[in-house]
Enzyme design. Structure first.
Site, PDB file in Angstrom:
ATOM      1  N   GLU A   1     -84.469  40.084 -45.006  1.00 26.83           N
ATOM      2  CA  GLU A   1     -83.340  39.407 -45.232  1.00 26.83           C
ATOM      3  C   GLU A   1     -82.545  40.081 -46.529  1.00 26.83           C
ATOM      4  OE1 GLU A   1     -86.065  37.775 -44.547  1.00 26.83           O
ATOM      5  OE2 GLU A   1     -85.510  36.802 -42.636  1.00 26.83           O
TER       6      GLU A   1
ATOM      7  N   HIS B   1     -88.388  25.060 -43.947  1.00 25.25           N
ATOM      8  CA  HIS B   1     -87.726  25.447 -42.795  1.00 25.25           C
ATOM      9  C   HIS B   1     -86.494  24.360 -42.606  1.00 25.25           C
ATOM     10  CE1 HIS B   1     -91.002  28.329 -42.069  1.00 25.25           C
ATOM     11  NE2 HIS B   1     -90.247  28.824 -41.155  1.00 25.25           N
TER      12      HIS B   1
END
Lengths: 360, 468
Positions: free
Chosen positions: B201, B270
């Site tokens: 990322e 998450h």
């Protein structure tokens, strides 16, 4: 002011011969120049003179910036490039118009090498409206789309991913340009550097990763920060070729850069150049540099100074007299004085600028 | 006893699916691991394997049945010593109730037995759209679209329009998107413009920002914004600040998009909503769509925007269907809220998935005689406070609804601005309904407690309207 685009391009086309062999230095002593004897392009008279002028401009500019900092006219951080001039000048002599440059916060030399106006750079250092960023960026944050200079970044290592993105754009547009992405030995341990290496090689992006190894990441020597100190091999696990270059010799820099540029332009992907160089000054203006001896600095200055090397060759070859060089020095000092004058007299940005340039 | 084979859940948010095909038929013997059927969800086709040994005694749900709810018995498996007669005694037993992962997102509980054809309604747009959207020309035909399709269509249309637009991210190309948002894009636009990245990322975000500085128009997909934390330096320090640092010379026209906030049962790492994090930063635009129309119109606007835009989607909403205008080029303005429902007693302000609570609460409140005006913010930065203020001046009461943590939340900001700008119009303190101030727990009951509920919204409205 001499522009590379007008001057250097002509010279890059002139004939030259290549001597020496490329060998990798495996045992470099701390503080010493590279033991490698990389290929060197023998410069002709015009090339030597051009390299001399441009390196001298950066040196004198930085000395003046140091003075202005001492006078309180430049604030915050100010990272000087003195000692490392051959790296950007050699790279620029090998590159073409359209090739981009991006670097970290020790960025004044890169801007001057990309033909950015010394007045605009100095006025940015003093935070004035005529600065490249209208005084809103400062020493670490200047950009010029026109000159293909993409900053000027203050987060160590961030410019490596950004520079990889410039290379991505080049490949996307198939424009033949190469993104010259500069970072230091300190940044070479950042995680995103390796994420970028991986993608650049995976997608064969035209990026030259120029590691300016000046031996200290702020006050920490390479040996104390890096498990392996041959930074040119940091791309080995991705299959990216790399080599160490004597970054104090502008001819070696240009030779290595030409090879790397050719590699990128022919679609072979990225290339790593570890420039073994040295900064004479502290990390920033507030750094007393007690982590290294005065002798170490003095030895580099007297034995490896990039500008003195060119000066000596010019005199030895009788391509220039002392008077000729004095004239160049005078001209450089004038350009720098003019930039300092402008930077002190140009007004600060208007208060209304506070809220501009946040969104388009 | 014959063993019931149940409709399996194939993802954290799956509630129902289509029984596409039976690979085994009645009378076939199976051993554990044999593929017995194929099931289609809105994201993928998956094979169902037998977990026990035996003979398929009876198929309860025919091939091709749609909307088969998770945990519905789809077949009966006979053990070694059993024959078909064993089925008779078993058929009377009720199917095990599905443990609803998320009450608000689930279809109504059903007691449909194996004999009844299990047909359930699509989870269609909850809000009666009695406030005409001023951004949709009157008389425009509407069509039904999921949020997922709307996002895909928005990207496809913009990629057709501008060759500099490209999509990069993990699994966006060959896998067709981890949540199937980019379905079909690789086929249409090829690998040059739909790019699978390694799982890096930080690196690919920086690469995207660099490409944007060079003038391209990247769409960077994060599988979820939780993973964007690895890249937040590049989003904030590089993308958001460069225009200012360069005195207006160089910006980054880039969209960062992906699922944000809680899905279902995926735990603390998450499940966070990052709206207020990005909304804090000058130089960014932040968008949080709720409906399919929001998603399509705002994503097209984000891609065209010359600034970095953080586009916060929600996994639970991806499969939900809404009416969207059937237009060639439907673009919504960033920074403009929409009054989804007109009302007079209280203003409910929400955005993103928070709207599911707000709209249901408004329905329920209407039946109790309380008229709620529902404002869908659509964008978080710029924040359309004017629309909120106008509504509060009418109703005199405000309740905000969001799934994020309460501390320094978007609700905090709205509450602050409203007390500053409409103090004299307020007839009650401003209340907010938010996610609880805890990392998201995994256990189903605790997760439910951690998220807002419709009941909490109703309670808040009753408190500010001083009704019982």
């Amino acid at each position: 002011m001499w522009g590379f685009s007008s001057e250097m391009r002509v010279m890059a086309a002139t004939s030259r011969k290549t001597t020496g062999t490329r060998a990798k230095s495996t045992s470099r002593s701390r503080g010493g120049a590279a033991k490698a004897s990389p290929a060197i392009i023998e410069f002709d008279k015009e090339q030597e003179l051009a390299a001399y002028r441009h390196m001298l401009l950066i040196r004198r500019f930085e000395e003046k910036a140091g003075q202005l900092y001492g006078m309180g006219l430049i604030g915050g951080f100010c990272h000087l490039y003195i000692g490392q001039e051959a790296v950007v000048v050699g790279m620029r002599m090998a590159s073409k118009d359209g090739d981009q440059m991006i670097t970290g916060y020790r960025d004044h030399g890169h801007m001057l090498a990309m033909d950015m106006d010394p007045k605009g750079v100095m006025a940015e250092l003093t935070g004035r409206r005529g600065g490249y960023s209208k005084g809103k960026g400062g020493s670490m944050h200047m950009f010029s789309k026109e000159k293909q200079f993409y900053g000027g970044h203050g987060i160590v290592g961030a410019q490596v991913s950004l520079g990889t993105g410039l290379g991505f754009a080049n490949r996307y547009r198939e424009n033949g340009a190469v993104a010259m992405t500069f970072f230091g030995d300190g940044a070479s341990n950042q995680g995103q550097v390796y994420e970028s290496f991986n993608m650049a090689q995976l997608w064969k992006l035209p990026v030259i990763y120029v590691i300016e190894n000046n031996k200290y990441g702020m006050g920490t020597s390479v040996e104390r920060a890096s498990a392996t100190t041959d930074l040119s091999q940091r791309g080995a696990s991705f299959g990216i070729p790399g080599e160490q270059v004597d970054g104090m010799d502008v001819r070696a820099v240009m030779a290595a850069s030409e090879k790397a540029l050719e590699h990128c332009r022919t679609g072979k992907g990225p290339y790593i150049l570890e420039m073994i160089t040295y900064r004479y000054r502290g990390h920033s203006m507030s750094d007393p540099a007690k982590y290294r001896s005065k002798d170490e600095v003095q030895k580099m200055r007297t034995e490896h100074d990039p500008i003195e090397q060119v000066r000596k060759r010019l005199l030895d070859n009788e391509w220039a007299s002392e008077d000729d060089l004095k004239a160049i020095d005078k001209k450089v000092r004038e350009i720098v004085a003019e930039s300092a004058e402008f930077a002190q007299n140009d007004p600060e940005p208007d208060a209304s600028e506070l809220y501009t340039d946040i969104l388009l | 006893m014959p063993i019931e084979i149940l409709m399996p859940a194939l993802s954290p948010t799956m509630e129902e699916g289509t029984l596409a095909k039976w690979v085994k038929k009645e009378g076939d013997s199976v051993t554990a691991g044999d593929v017995i059927a194929e099931i289609e969800t809105d994201k993928a086709t998956m094979e169902v394997e037998a977990v026990d040994e035996g003979t398929i005694g009876k198929i309860l749900v025919a091939e091709g049945s749609e909307n088969v709810k998770v945990n519905t018995p789809i077949a009966m498996l006979l053990g070694e010593d059993e024959d078909a007669s064993a089925l008779d005694s078993a058929s009377a037993s009720a199917p095990a109730p599905a443990p609803a992962a998320k009450e608000e997102a689930s279809a109504p509980e059903s007691s449909a037995g194996p004999e009844a054809a299990p047909v359930y309604a699509q989870p269609v747009a909850p809000a009666p759209d009695d406030a005409q959207d001023p951004d949709i020309p009157e008389g425009t035909a509407m069509k039904t679209s999921t949020v997922r399709e709307a996002l895909r269509d928005a990207m496809a249309e913009e990629m057709r329009r501008d060759g500099d637009v490209f999509l990069m991210g993990e699994e966006v190309a060959e896998y067709q998107g981890a949540y199937k948002i980019s379905q079909g894009l690789l086929d249409e636009f090829g690998p040059k413009r739909v790019i699978d990245t390694p799982i890096t990322e930080h690196g690919f975000t920086g690469l995207g920002v660099g490409a944007a500085m060079a003038g391209l128009r990247p769409i960077v997909e994060f599988m979820t914004f939780n993973f964007a934390m690895q890249a937040i330096d590049q989003i904030i320090n590089s993308a958001a600040k460069t225009l200012y640092m360069s005195g207006g010379q160089m910006g980054a026209p880039i969209v960062f998009r992906g699922a944000n906030g809680a899905a279902a049962r995926v735990g603390a790492q998450h499940s966070q909503d990052y709206a207020s994090w990005y909304a804090h930063v000058p130089g960014l635009k932040v968008v949080q769509p709720w409906s399919a129309a929001d998603a399509k119109g705002l994503l097209k606007a984000a891609i065209r925007d010359p600034n970095p835009v953080v586009f916060l989607e929600n996994e639970i909403l991806y499969g939900q269907s809404f009416e969207i205008p059937d237009m060639d080029d439907f673009v919504l303005p960033i920074g403009k809220a929409k009054i989804e429902r007109k009302g007079s007693d209280v203003t409910l302000v929400s955005w993103g998935i928070g709207m599911t609570y707000a709209t249901k609460a408004a329905d329920e409140l209407a039946s109790q005689g309380i008229s709620a005006e529902v404002v869908n913010m659509r964008s978080i930065r710029p924040l359309d406070i004017d629309t909120v203020i106008a509504s509060v001046k009418k109703t005199g009461r405000l309740v905000t609804v969001e799934e994020a943590y309460p501390m320094c939340s978007v609700s905090s900001e709205i509450g602050f601005q409203v007390q500053q700008l409409a103090f004299d119009w307020l007839d009650a303190p401003i209340l907010r309904v938010t996610g609880k101030d805890v990392p998201m727990p995994y256990a189903a009951n605790l997760e439910k407690l951690a998220l807002p509920t419709v009941a909490e919204v109703i309670d808040a409205v009753k408190a500010v309207t001083y009704t019982d």
